[in-house]
Design a protein around this motif. Structure first.
Motif, mmCIF file in Angstrom:
data_model
loop_
_atom_site.group_PDB
_atom_site.id
_atom_site.type_symbol
_atom_site.label_atom_id
_atom_site.label_comp_id
_atom_site.label_asym_id
_atom_site.label_seq_id
_atom_site.Cartn_x
_atom_site.Cartn_y
_atom_site.Cartn_z
ATOM 1 N N ALA A 331 0.810 -1.222 0.000
ATOM 2 C CA ALA A 331 0.000 0.000 0.000
ATOM 3 C C ALA A 331 0.840 1.267 0.000
ATOM 4 C CB ALA A 331 -0.932 -0.001 1.214
ATOM 5 N N GLY A 332 2.074 1.208 0.489
ATOM 6 C CA GLY A 332 2.937 2.387 0.526
ATOM 7 C C GLY A 332 2.619 3.306 1.699
ATOM 8 N N TYR A 333 3.359 4.420 1.765
ATOM 9 C CA TYR A 333 3.184 5.405 2.830
ATOM 10 C C TYR A 333 2.064 6.385 2.489
ATOM 11 C CZ TYR A 333 7.554 4.511 5.435
ATOM 12 O OH TYR A 333 8.533 3.976 6.219
ATOM 13 N N THR A 334 1.120 6.556 3.403
ATOM 14 C CA THR A 334 0.134 7.619 3.244
ATOM 15 C C THR A 334 0.830 8.965 3.413
ATOM 16 O OG1 THR A 334 -1.640 6.228 4.109
ATOM 17 C CG2 THR A 334 -2.007 8.616 4.124
ATOM 18 N N VAL A 335 0.718 9.822 2.405
ATOM 19 C CA VAL A 335 1.477 11.069 2.354
ATOM 20 C C VAL A 335 0.886 12.118 3.285
ATOM 21 C CG1 VAL A 335 2.092 13.009 0.852
ATOM 22 C CG2 VAL A 335 2.312 10.657 0.026
ATOM 23 N N GLN A 336 1.759 12.777 4.021
ATOM 24 C CA GLN A 336 1.408 13.948 4.838
ATOM 25 C C GLN A 336 2.329 15.105 4.441
ATOM 26 O OE1 GLN A 336 -0.211 12.024 8.995
ATOM 27 N NE2 GLN A 336 1.776 13.013 9.035
ATOM 28 N N HIS A 337 1.819 16.330 4.548
ATOM 29 C CA HIS A 337 2.624 17.524 4.282
ATOM 30 C C HIS A 337 3.239 17.461 2.875
ATOM 31 C CE1 HIS A 337 2.093 18.280 8.539
ATOM 32 N NE2 HIS A 337 2.655 17.112 8.814
ATOM 33 N N ALA A 338 2.381 17.307 1.891
ATOM 34 C CA ALA A 338 2.844 17.143 0.513
ATOM 35 C C ALA A 338 3.549 18.382 -0.023
ATOM 36 C CB ALA A 338 1.664 16.788 -0.393
ATOM 37 N N ASP A 339 3.409 19.523 0.662
ATOM 38 C CA ASP A 339 4.103 20.735 0.215
ATOM 39 C C ASP A 339 5.542 20.809 0.721
ATOM 40 O OD1 ASP A 339 3.373 21.025 2.869
ATOM 41 O OD2 ASP A 339 2.736 23.122 2.678
ATOM 42 N N ASP A 358 -2.565 10.521 -1.356
ATOM 43 C CA ASP A 358 -1.838 9.540 -2.152
ATOM 44 C C ASP A 358 -0.918 8.716 -1.254
ATOM 45 O OD1 ASP A 358 -2.939 10.317 -4.617
ATOM 46 O OD2 ASP A 358 -1.495 11.945 -4.821
ATOM 47 N N ALA A 359 -0.367 7.652 -1.835
ATOM 48 C CA ALA A 359 0.561 6.794 -1.091
ATOM 49 C C ALA A 359 1.876 6.717 -1.855
ATOM 50 C CB ALA A 359 -0.020 5.402 -0.904
ATOM 51 N N LEU A 360 2.964 7.009 -1.168
ATOM 52 C CA LEU A 360 4.296 6.886 -1.733
ATOM 53 C C LEU A 360 4.690 5.417 -1.787
ATOM 54 C CD1 LEU A 360 7.013 8.282 -2.603
ATOM 55 C CD2 LEU A 360 7.700 8.093 -0.201
ATOM 56 N N GLY A 361 5.082 4.948 -2.960
ATOM 57 C CA GLY A 361 5.511 3.561 -3.108
ATOM 58 C C GLY A 361 4.381 2.572 -3.261
ATOM 59 N N ALA A 362 3.154 3.030 -3.490
ATOM 60 C CA ALA A 362 2.029 2.110 -3.654
ATOM 61 C C ALA A 362 2.296 1.166 -4.821
ATOM 62 C CB ALA A 362 0.750 2.895 -3.895
ATOM 63 N N GLY A 363 2.040 -0.121 -4.599
ATOM 64 C CA GLY A 363 2.282 -1.126 -5.619
ATOM 65 C C GLY A 363 3.640 -1.768 -5.531
ATOM 66 N N VAL A 403 0.265 2.073 8.899
ATOM 67 C CA VAL A 403 -0.053 1.312 10.100
ATOM 68 C C VAL A 403 0.105 -0.170 9.799
ATOM 69 C CG1 VAL A 403 -1.824 0.748 11.802
ATOM 70 C CG2 VAL A 403 -1.592 3.097 10.964
ATOM 71 N N LEU A 404 0.867 -0.845 10.650
ATOM 72 C CA LEU A 404 1.206 -2.253 10.419
ATOM 73 C C LEU A 404 0.060 -3.147 10.877
ATOM 74 C CD1 LEU A 404 4.867 -2.146 11.724
ATOM 75 C CD2 LEU A 404 4.066 -1.921 9.376
ATOM 76 N N ASP A 405 -0.632 -3.709 9.927
ATOM 77 C CA ASP A 405 -1.768 -4.563 10.249
ATOM 78 C C ASP A 405 -1.905 -5.619 9.151
ATOM 79 O OD1 ASP A 405 -4.013 -5.646 11.372
ATOM 80 O OD2 ASP A 405 -5.362 -4.130 10.535
ATOM 81 N N PRO A 406 -1.601 -6.881 9.417
ATOM 82 C CA PRO A 406 -1.149 -7.383 10.711
ATOM 83 C C PRO A 406 0.361 -7.237 10.885
ATOM 84 C CG PRO A 406 -1.318 -9.185 9.164
ATOM 85 C CD PRO A 406 -1.758 -7.954 8.424
ATOM 86 N N VAL A 407 0.809 -7.330 12.133
ATOM 87 C CA VAL A 407 2.228 -7.432 12.434
ATOM 88 C C VAL A 407 2.552 -8.903 12.622
ATOM 89 C CG1 VAL A 407 4.021 -6.885 14.133
ATOM 90 C CG2 VAL A 407 2.366 -5.150 13.461
ATOM 91 N N HIS A 408 3.662 -9.325 12.106
ATOM 92 C CA HIS A 408 4.079 -10.723 12.202
ATOM 93 C C HIS A 408 4.293 -11.092 13.667
ATOM 94 C CE1 HIS A 408 6.206 -14.367 11.807
ATOM 95 N NE2 HIS A 408 7.406 -13.917 11.514
ATOM 96 N N GLU A 409 3.543 -12.081 14.133
ATOM 97 C CA GLU A 409 3.578 -12.432 15.548
ATOM 98 C C GLU A 409 4.324 -13.739 15.844
ATOM 99 O OE1 GLU A 409 2.638 -10.508 17.792
ATOM 100 O OE2 GLU A 409 1.174 -9.142 16.940
#
Length: 484
Positions: A331-339, A358-363, A403-409
């Motif tokens: 899914a990549g990083y959800t972008v914040q502060h795009a400016d 947008d998401a950085l690195g999506a795909g 957000v890590l979901d799921p995290v490897h347990e």
């Protein structure tokens, strides 16, 4: 390898054990591809047995002692460029060696290989960016295997623990003088180094030991790069990087699981000791493990890694897989502060226009296989903001979050980045999330928060990640104390 770095014009020492009567060494340089340089004259082969493991066991060898292999010296030409080089050992007589094909980019990983760094005689003259190869981490995972011969001799496989006393430090001991071939260099470093050279960046190189030993190492450089998996740091490394930042120098952490364990070089810096939580047999020899950076003394070092990096594996995690490094969400990083200048030219949006961010690195497999995070909380606008509860600097600006979901347990019952975090910290400091961000403390520190940033960038799998990397390198390769 006697030492994993050498100054151009000086002697490199390789330590070799072989049942061949003779062998040659082929030298290559990693750049935009693997470039063959020359082949040595023949050396006489000497076979030596691995040192036995102190706990016994068929096929096991000790990871804690120098394997005392036969030394062979080779003088590095004075005109070799700064960089990472590969030595490939070719067994057999002249006819056999002549029939062996040269390696290409697909042949970096494997046995009968060793890498080393060539450093310039005049540091900083070639370039003001210094790339630190994470060699302590490499040694921690090196199993000393050979083709068809799994010795399982490392900090994670059949480690050796010493109780301390009589001038010895308590902890797991690991020799840097062991064989094992090349793995991590091929995965993380080679594609990123190729991209750096293809993109025209002038870069010089060092190892962890170089940084540990030399308080002046960073003085000629404006930007230090930490790449891939950079888990094991000495106190001197940490102090020198922090001083570099306080003095206006910059750091880019294109890495994760960064600065998780402290190591103590010993035996003339040919080995290190670290009080970790790795099992010896079925038991933990000492808990809590006191060389974890973030917990307060006496249960740890008391210097949270986030104070330097902005993030920690304790707030991140990893994914399960039968095959390393494994697949994971894309899914990549959800972008914040795009400016922010980090995102300049990417065209990415943060949702402030009323649309979806947008998401950085999506795909791409950008997030993981291990990743670090900052403790954060969402404000009234849904923006993730660092709380500082985990040691993250107040100036740390979160630019991307996943957000890590799921995290490897299932790996050591992993929680909040590590199996024993719930024992030390009964409640999480915030959501477990991979976190990309930036902060200023004299100089500027950027963190990508994921081990596989150099893979995605180096292989140009996502245009946004490539552009962000360019922006970071272009801005931070010149010292500045301006706010990020």
């Amino acid at each position: 390898m006697g030492r994993e770095s050498v100054t151009a014009g000086e002697a490199l020492t390789l330590h070799v054990s072989t049942d061949a009567d003779e062998f040659r060494v082929r030298f290559y340089r990693l750049g935009d591809g693997l470039s063959f340089l020359l082949e040595s004259e023949p050396f006489r082969g000497v076979l030596k047995s691995p040192p036995p493991h102190p706990d016994g066991g068929d096929g096991l060898a000790s990871p804690a002692v120098d394997w005392d292999l036969e030394p062979y010296s080779f003088r590095i030409p004075g005109d070799w460029q700064p960089g990472v080089y590969l030595a490939h050992l070719v067994a057999g007589d002249e006819r056999t060696a002549a029939a062996a094909p040269l390696l290409d980019d697909s042949g970096i990983e494997g046995f009968e290989r060793e890498f080393f760094v060539v450093r310039p005689r005049d540091p900083g003259r070639h370039g003001r960016i210094l790339y630190k190869k994470s060699t302590f981490t490499r040694h921690a995972y090196n199993r000393s295997d050979n083709e068809g011969l799994p010795r399982a001799s490392s900090l994670y496989d059949n480690p050796v623990y010493q109780e301390g006393g009589d001038g010895e430090r308590r902890g797991h001991k690991l020799s840097l003088h062991r064989p094992g071939g090349v793995i991590d260099l091929a995965y993380w470093d080679a594609p990123f180094i190729a991209w750096l050279e293809r993109s025209g960046y002038a870069v010089e190189y060092c190892t962890d030991l170089d940084l540990h030993e030399d308080p002046e190492l960073l003085a000629p450089y404006d930007l230090l790069l930490s790449v891939g998996h950079d888990e094991y740091w000495s106190q001197a490394m940490r102090d020198q990087v922090a001083a570099h930042v306080r003095g206006g120098g910059n750091v880019a952490f294109f890495s994760a699981n960064t600065c998780w364990w402290r190591v103590h070089p010993t035996d003339g810096n040919t080995a290190f000791v670290s009080d970790t939580d790795h099992r010896v047999g079925d038991a933990f020899p000492h808990l809590p493990a006191t060389d974890l950076w973030w917990p307060a003394p006496p249960d740890g070092v008391g210097a949270p890694e986030n104070a330097l990096t902005g993030v920690s594996f304790r707030n991140g995690g990893m994914w399960a897989s039968d095959e390393w490094p494994g697949d994971r969400p894309r899914a990549g990083y959800t972008v914040q502060h795009a400016d922010h200048w980090v995102f300049e030219g990417t065209g990415l949006r943060d949702g402030s226009d009323g649309g979806e961010p947008d998401a950085l690195g999506a795909g791409s497999a950008l997030i993981g296989y291990e990743c670090d995070g900052a403790a954060f909380a969402y404000d009234e606008n849904g923006t993730a903001r660092a709380t500082g509860r985990d040691g993250t600097p107040a100036s740390f600006l979160i630019l991307g979050v996943y957000v890590l979901d799921p995290v490897h347990e299932s790996f050591h019952d992993l929680k909040w980045g590590h199996w024993n975090c719930p024992e030390r910290e009964p409640s999480a400091t915030g959501p477990r999330a991979a976190t990309m961000g930036i902060h200023t403390a004299g100089g500027t520190v950027f963190t990508g928060g994921t081990t596989d940033w150099p893979v995605v960038c180096g292989r140009e799998q996502d245009a946004g990640v490539v552009r962000v990397t360019r922006n970071v390198l272009d801005r931070l390769s010149h010292r500045t104390t301006a706010a990020g």
